[in-house]
Design an enzyme around this catalytic site. Sequence first.
Site, PDB file in Angstrom:
ATOM      1  N   ASP A  31      37.285  24.717  96.538  1.00 36.55           N
ATOM      2  CA  ASP A  31      35.771  24.890  97.852  1.00 36.55           C
ATOM      3  C   ASP A  31      35.801  23.887  98.978  1.00 36.55           C
ATOM      4  O   ASP A  31      35.766  22.247  97.543  1.00 36.55           O
ATOM      5  CB  ASP A  31      34.113  24.836  97.477  1.00 36.55           C
ATOM      6  CG  ASP A  31      33.178  25.292  98.058  1.00 36.55           C
ATOM      7  OD1 ASP A  31      32.604  26.867  97.414  1.00 36.55           O
ATOM      8  OD2 ASP A  31      33.366  24.405  98.882  1.00 36.55           O
ATOM      9  N   SER A  34      31.942  22.106 101.846  1.00 36.34           N
ATOM     10  CA  SER A  34      30.866  22.045 103.796  1.00 36.34           C
ATOM     11  C   SER A  34      30.041  22.844 103.776  1.00 36.34           C
ATOM     12  O   SER A  34      29.084  22.615 105.089  1.00 36.34           O
ATOM     13  CB  SER A  34      32.342  22.165 104.580  1.00 36.34           C
ATOM     14  OG  SER A  34      32.531  23.574 104.800  1.00 36.34           O
ATOM     15  N   SER A 124      32.735  41.917 105.715  1.00 33.01           N
ATOM     16  CA  SER A 124      31.178  42.435 106.314  1.00 33.01           C
ATOM     17  C   SER A 124      31.240  43.964 106.778  1.00 33.01           C
ATOM     18  O   SER A 124      31.995  44.127 107.839  1.00 33.01           O
ATOM     19  CB  SER A 124      31.173  41.100 106.918  1.00 33.01           C
ATOM     20  OG  SER A 124      29.834  41.501 107.423  1.00 33.01           O
ATOM     21  N   THR A 126      29.305  43.865 108.704  1.00 29.95           N
ATOM     22  CA  THR A 126      29.575  43.638 110.613  1.00 29.95           C
ATOM     23  C   THR A 126      30.951  44.217 111.542  1.00 29.95           C
ATOM     24  O   THR A 126      30.810  44.010 112.466  1.00 29.95           O
ATOM     25  CB  THR A 126      29.785  42.107 110.871  1.00 29.95           C
ATOM     26  OG1 THR A 126      28.562  40.825 112.228  1.00 29.95           O
ATOM     27  CG2 THR A 126      30.378  40.892 110.310  1.00 29.95           C
ATOM     28  N   TYR A 149      32.352  35.352 115.165  1.00 33.97           N
ATOM     29  CA  TYR A 149      32.350  35.375 113.468  1.00 33.97           C
ATOM     30  C   TYR A 149      32.328  36.449 113.094  1.00 33.97           C
ATOM     31  O   TYR A 149      33.221  37.677 112.341  1.00 33.97           O
ATOM     32  CB  TYR A 149      30.840  35.064 112.633  1.00 33.97           C
ATOM     33  CG  TYR A 149      30.440  35.690 111.108  1.00 33.97           C
ATOM     34  CD1 TYR A 149      31.548  34.857 110.191  1.00 33.97           C
ATOM     35  CD2 TYR A 149      29.775  37.142 111.333  1.00 33.97           C
ATOM     36  CE1 TYR A 149      30.880  35.726 108.800  1.00 33.97           C
ATOM     37  CE2 TYR A 149      29.673  37.492 109.475  1.00 33.97           C
ATOM     38  CZ  TYR A 149      30.361  36.750 108.917  1.00 33.97           C
ATOM     39  OH  TYR A 149      30.402  37.654 107.246  1.00 33.97           O
ATOM     40  N   LYS A 153      36.570  38.514 111.170  1.00 33.58           N
ATOM     41  CA  LYS A 153      35.858  39.500 110.083  1.00 33.58           C
ATOM     42  C   LYS A 153      37.367  40.902 109.942  1.00 33.58           C
ATOM     43  O   LYS A 153      38.116  41.104 109.392  1.00 33.58           O
ATOM     44  CB  LYS A 153      34.957  39.756 109.409  1.00 33.58           C
ATOM     45  CG  LYS A 153      34.047  38.969 108.177  1.00 33.58           C
ATOM     46  CD  LYS A 153      34.375  38.013 106.964  1.00 33.58           C
ATOM     47  CE  LYS A 153      33.672  37.044 107.008  1.00 33.58           C
ATOM     48  NZ  LYS A 153      34.565  36.738 105.295  1.00 33.58           N
ATOM     49  N   ASN A 179      23.698  43.489 103.451  1.00 32.37           N
ATOM     50  CA  ASN A 179      23.351  42.189 103.112  1.00 32.37           C
ATOM     51  C   ASN A 179      22.709  41.568 101.423  1.00 32.37           C
ATOM     52  O   ASN A 179      22.279  41.761 100.913  1.00 32.37           O
ATOM     53  CB  ASN A 179      22.241  42.284 103.642  1.00 32.37           C
ATOM     54  CG  ASN A 179      22.159  43.086 105.153  1.00 32.37           C
ATOM     55  OD1 ASN A 179      22.348  43.509 105.670  1.00 32.37           O
ATOM     56  ND2 ASN A 179      21.240  42.062 105.639  1.00 32.37           N
ATOM     57  N   ASN A 198      18.657  31.741 108.553  1.00 26.78           N
ATOM     58  CA  ASN A 198      19.074  32.887 109.722  1.00 26.78           C
ATOM     59  C   ASN A 198      18.506  33.928 108.602  1.00 26.78           C
ATOM     60  O   ASN A 198      17.907  34.174 109.721  1.00 26.78           O
ATOM     61  CB  ASN A 198      20.544  33.051 110.487  1.00 26.78           C
ATOM     62  CG  ASN A 198      20.901  31.791 110.682  1.00 26.78           C
ATOM     63  OD1 ASN A 198      20.376  31.078 111.635  1.00 26.78           O
ATOM     64  ND2 ASN A 198      21.980  30.826 110.598  1.00 26.78           N
ATOM     65  N   PRO A 291      18.667  39.183 119.796  1.00 28.73           N
ATOM     66  CA  PRO A 291      19.598  39.735 120.688  1.00 28.73           C
ATOM     67  C   PRO A 291      20.693  40.270 119.630  1.00 28.73           C
ATOM     68  O   PRO A 291      21.034  39.491 118.452  1.00 28.73           O
ATOM     69  CB  PRO A 291      20.067  38.394 121.384  1.00 28.73           C
ATOM     70  CG  PRO A 291      18.627  38.014 121.965  1.00 28.73           C
ATOM     71  CD  PRO A 291      18.196  37.773 120.521  1.00 28.73           C
TER      72      PRO A 291
HETATM   73  C1  UD1 Z   1      23.077  38.254 109.615  1.00 27.39           C
HETATM   74  C2  UD1 Z   1      24.296  39.080 110.095  1.00 27.39           C
HETATM   75  C3  UD1 Z   1      25.656  39.670 109.769  1.00 27.39           C
HETATM   76  C4  UD1 Z   1      25.607  39.729 108.169  1.00 27.39           C
HETATM   77  C5  UD1 Z   1      24.706  39.373 108.062  1.00 27.39           C
HETATM   78  C6  UD1 Z   1      24.939  38.232 106.567  1.00 27.39           C
HETATM   79  C7  UD1 Z   1      23.151  38.960 112.852  1.00 27.39           C
HETATM   80  C8  UD1 Z   1      23.016  39.478 114.117  1.00 27.39           C
HETATM   81  N1  UD1 Z   1      23.903  39.483 112.110  1.00 27.39           N
HETATM   82  O1  UD1 Z   1      22.994  40.574 109.622  1.00 27.39           O
HETATM   83  O2  UD1 Z   1      26.615  39.823 111.282  1.00 27.39           O
HETATM   84  O3  UD1 Z   1      27.129  39.362 107.812  1.00 27.39           O
HETATM   85  O4  UD1 Z   1      23.405  38.205 108.702  1.00 27.39           O
HETATM   86  O5  UD1 Z   1      24.372  37.092 106.582  1.00 27.39           O
HETATM   87  O6  UD1 Z   1      22.809  37.692 113.156  1.00 27.39           O
HETATM   88  N2  UD1 Z   1      14.583  39.745 110.450  1.00 27.39           N
HETATM   89  C9  UD1 Z   1      13.724  39.126 111.168  1.00 27.39           C
HETATM   90  N3  UD1 Z   1      12.779  37.271 110.742  1.00 27.39           N
HETATM   91  C10 UD1 Z   1      13.815  36.772 110.051  1.00 27.39           C
HETATM   92  C11 UD1 Z   1      15.284  37.269 110.195  1.00 27.39           C
HETATM   93  C12 UD1 Z   1      15.612  38.461 110.040  1.00 27.39           C
HETATM   94  O7  UD1 Z   1      13.192  39.832 111.242  1.00 27.39           O
HETATM   95  O8  UD1 Z   1      12.973  35.584 110.293  1.00 27.39           O
HETATM   96  C13 UD1 Z   1      15.157  40.897 110.757  1.00 27.39           C
HETATM   97  C14 UD1 Z   1      16.430  41.099 111.454  1.00 27.39           C
HETATM   98  O9  UD1 Z   1      15.839  41.131 112.844  1.00 27.39           O
HETATM   99  C15 UD1 Z   1      17.313  42.290 110.647  1.00 27.39           C
HETATM  100  C16 UD1 Z   1      16.418  41.842 108.795  1.00 27.39           C
HETATM  101  O10 UD1 Z   1      15.669  40.939 108.974  1.00 27.39           O
HETATM  102  O11 UD1 Z   1      16.446  42.700 111.424  1.00 27.39           O
HETATM  103  C17 UD1 Z   1      17.787  41.615 108.559  1.00 27.39           C
HETATM  104  O12 UD1 Z   1      18.112  40.407 109.558  1.00 27.39           O
HETATM  105  P1  UD1 Z   1      19.663  39.095 108.324  1.00 27.39           P
HETATM  106  O13 UD1 Z   1      18.766  38.740 107.163  1.00 27.39           O
HETATM  107  O14 UD1 Z   1      19.161  38.065 109.720  1.00 27.39           O
HETATM  108  O15 UD1 Z   1      20.717  39.967 108.506  1.00 27.39           O
HETATM  109  P2  UD1 Z   1      21.520  41.086 109.460  1.00 27.39           P
HETATM  110  O16 UD1 Z   1      20.564  40.620 110.522  1.00 27.39           O
HETATM  111  O17 UD1 Z   1      21.553  42.364 108.674  1.00 27.39           O
END
Ligand code: UD1
Length: 336
Positions: A31, A34, A124, A126, A149, A153, A179, A198, A291
């Site tokens: 690893d 980073s 993923s 994704t 990203y 994959k 997830n 995120n 988005p």
């Molecule tokens: C995201 C990534 C995906 C990645 C996965 C695992 C995007 C568009 N997709 O998936 O490519 O493989 O993470 O790392 O980013 N949500 C909220 N508030 C927040 C955060 C999330 O409402 O602050 C909602 C989102 O709209 C979604 C759900 O929670 O409906 C899950 O979100 P998140 O954990 O970011 O995962 P994904 O979007 O499924």
Amino acid sequence: MRVLLTGGAGFIGSHTAIVLIEHGHHVVVLDDLSNASEEAVRRASRLAGVDIPLAVGDAGDRELVGRTIAEHGIEAVIHFAGRKAVGESVAKPLEYYRVNLGSAIATLEAMAEHGVTRFVFSSSATVYEQPGELLAESAPVGIDLPNPYGRTKAMIEAIVADASTADPSLQAAVLRYFNPVGAHASGEIGEDPKGIPNNLMPFVAQVAAGVRERLRIFGDDYNTHDGTGVRDYIHVLDLAEGHVAALEKLEPGVLTVNLGTGAGGSVFDVLHAFEATVGRELPHEVVARRPGDAAVSTANPALAHERLDWRTTRTLADAVRDTWRWQERNPRGYAG
Ligand code: UD1
């Protein structure tokens, strides 16, 4: 088996290291740290009761991967290494292509040079062009995806397929994660995102811990049971067990499977599970959709059940409890 985990100091890799050792395998981590911590490997070693050797360096460095394989008599590689932040991949696409494709290619080349044929790849959900409910592996995959990203994959999946065609001795598994959430039940290792998370689960955990003021819910007008986005949250230890099953079932060719639970949880389901665990309401507000987000993304896990003889056993509530234990004990992640 002696197994090299590229990116093994990260969230999924560190949990998989422990579960591999519990199943009698020997683990070596490569690893570049980073987006991971040496402390994760130290703690995983402690939990597993054996020393996990850590080589610090880049899985895109073919010589280094080769030396590590030779030095430790490696028989299989699980390739976790790579960049994983969707938003960052839009801002830095070339870095994502270089790092993700480069490390996969270098690792496969180093394996071929040293006669290692067993390869497990972290893909993923994704990669599916049309996210939806109970997605099967036969659903269309392509590079027509919302971000670089995801494209890396999908491209690596194609690279693994081509490598397998050229070298029929290659035994590969491509694991499409839904997830990943949760943490080790000890509260000692877990997800340690850099900066503002995120993803939903670590964000809610930080709201519960008072590190973030409130959860912003990205849209409540989706066509789902409560209007918020639905995902297939899989406990990281179930996911880790999926890797062990895939490794032990490898055979020539490429097996591509979803690793998910088959069940969907909404943003409100996650929030309410967290509120139940911490025993109080957590501040939140509904804001605009993010988005690129899909309404629903859940796995059809039937193929993994059948081919890997593997099933998830942990619930969303388990994942929330374990996440909270990790968060409470490590308010600043591995930094203290
Ligand atoms: C995201 C990534 C995906 C990645 C996965 C695992 C995007 C568009 N997709 O998936 O490519 O493989 O993470 O790392 O980013 N949500 C909220 N508030 C927040 C955060 C999330 O409402 O602050 C909602 C989102 O709209 C979604 C759900 O929670 O409906 C899950 O979100 P998140 O954990 O970011 O995962 P994904 O979007 O499924």
